[in-house]
Design a protein around this motif. Structure first.
Motif, mmCIF file in Angstrom:
data_model
loop_
_atom_site.group_PDB
_atom_site.id
_atom_site.type_symbol
_atom_site.label_atom_id
_atom_site.label_comp_id
_atom_site.label_asym_id
_atom_site.label_seq_id
_atom_site.Cartn_x
_atom_site.Cartn_y
_atom_site.Cartn_z
ATOM 1 N N SER A 167 -2.472 6.728 17.426
ATOM 2 C CA SER A 167 -3.408 7.214 18.426
ATOM 3 C C SER A 167 -3.674 6.034 19.317
ATOM 4 O O SER A 167 -3.981 6.351 20.704
ATOM 5 N N LEU A 172 -3.068 6.349 23.248
ATOM 6 C CA LEU A 172 -4.332 5.845 24.222
ATOM 7 C C LEU A 172 -4.027 4.657 25.184
ATOM 8 O O LEU A 172 -4.632 4.618 26.326
ATOM 9 N N SER A 173 -2.905 3.741 24.829
ATOM 10 C CA SER A 173 -2.591 2.635 25.523
ATOM 11 C C SER A 173 -2.105 3.099 26.902
ATOM 12 O O SER A 173 -1.169 3.521 27.078
ATOM 13 N N CYS A 184 -3.519 4.904 28.999
ATOM 14 C CA CYS A 184 -3.506 6.287 29.656
ATOM 15 C C CYS A 184 -4.252 6.407 31.020
ATOM 16 O O CYS A 184 -3.728 7.180 31.676
ATOM 17 N N ASP A 234 -10.848 4.421 34.440
ATOM 18 C CA ASP A 234 -11.704 4.346 33.402
ATOM 19 C C ASP A 234 -13.256 4.319 33.631
ATOM 20 O O ASP A 234 -13.785 4.892 32.672
ATOM 21 N N TRP A 278 -16.218 11.616 28.646
ATOM 22 C CA TRP A 278 -15.284 10.967 27.814
ATOM 23 C C TRP A 278 -15.388 9.512 27.627
ATOM 24 O O TRP A 278 -14.768 8.963 27.198
ATOM 25 N N ARG A 279 -16.781 8.887 27.763
ATOM 26 C CA ARG A 279 -16.798 7.590 27.747
ATOM 27 C C ARG A 279 -16.582 6.719 26.680
ATOM 28 O O ARG A 279 -16.300 5.897 26.671
ATOM 29 N N PHE A 280 -16.683 7.530 25.508
ATOM 30 C CA PHE A 280 -16.332 6.882 24.272
ATOM 31 C C PHE A 280 -15.020 6.617 24.223
ATOM 32 O O PHE A 280 -14.499 5.675 23.616
ATOM 33 N N LEU A 281 -14.155 7.335 24.913
ATOM 34 C CA LEU A 281 -12.627 7.047 24.915
ATOM 35 C C LEU A 281 -12.319 5.707 25.705
ATOM 36 O O LEU A 281 -11.491 4.936 25.613
ATOM 37 N N THR A 282 -13.169 5.768 26.834
ATOM 38 C CA THR A 282 -13.176 4.662 27.700
ATOM 39 C C THR A 282 -13.053 3.180 27.153
ATOM 40 O O THR A 282 -12.562 2.250 27.556
ATOM 41 N N ILE A 336 -12.329 2.517 24.105
ATOM 42 C CA ILE A 336 -10.975 1.977 23.589
ATOM 43 C C ILE A 336 -9.761 1.766 24.940
ATOM 44 O O ILE A 336 -9.203 0.916 24.630
ATOM 45 N N ASP A 337 -9.718 2.597 25.698
ATOM 46 C CA ASP A 337 -8.656 2.599 26.819
ATOM 47 C C ASP A 337 -8.901 1.349 27.919
ATOM 48 O O ASP A 337 -7.743 0.981 28.370
#
Length: 79
Positions: A13, A17-18, A20, A44, A50-54, A56-57
């Motif tokens: 995962s 995501l790295s 992205c 980003d 989709w802020r929760f993925l931001t 991480i990304d």
């Protein structure tokens, strides 16, 4: 065995995501808003659901954008 599978899924995962935002902003037409420095980071920090993925990304995009900075600089000058 379960810990190994969970670790592999987590690693896969993170790998997916790295960078992205970096990849999207450089490959999809119209997504990078023209040639610019750190397009993945700018991708980003936009306001999306989709802020929760931001979270991480963003650090990963920062690393990828820094590594690709010489490529971006060769396309300049930017405004």
């Amino acid at each position: 065995m379960k810990k190994i599978i969970c670790g592999l899924l987590l690693g896969a995962s993170l790998l997916v995501l790295s960078g992205c935002g970096s990849i999207i902003s450089r490959t999809l037409p119209g997504q990078g808003h023209g040639k610019q420095f750190y397009p993945g980071v700018q991708w980003d920090i936009r306001d999306t659901p989709w802020r929760f993925l931001t979270i991480i990304d963003l650090p990963l995009s920062l690393v990828v954008d820094t590594l690709l900075l010489p490529v971006d600089a060769s396309h300049g000058p930017y405004q």
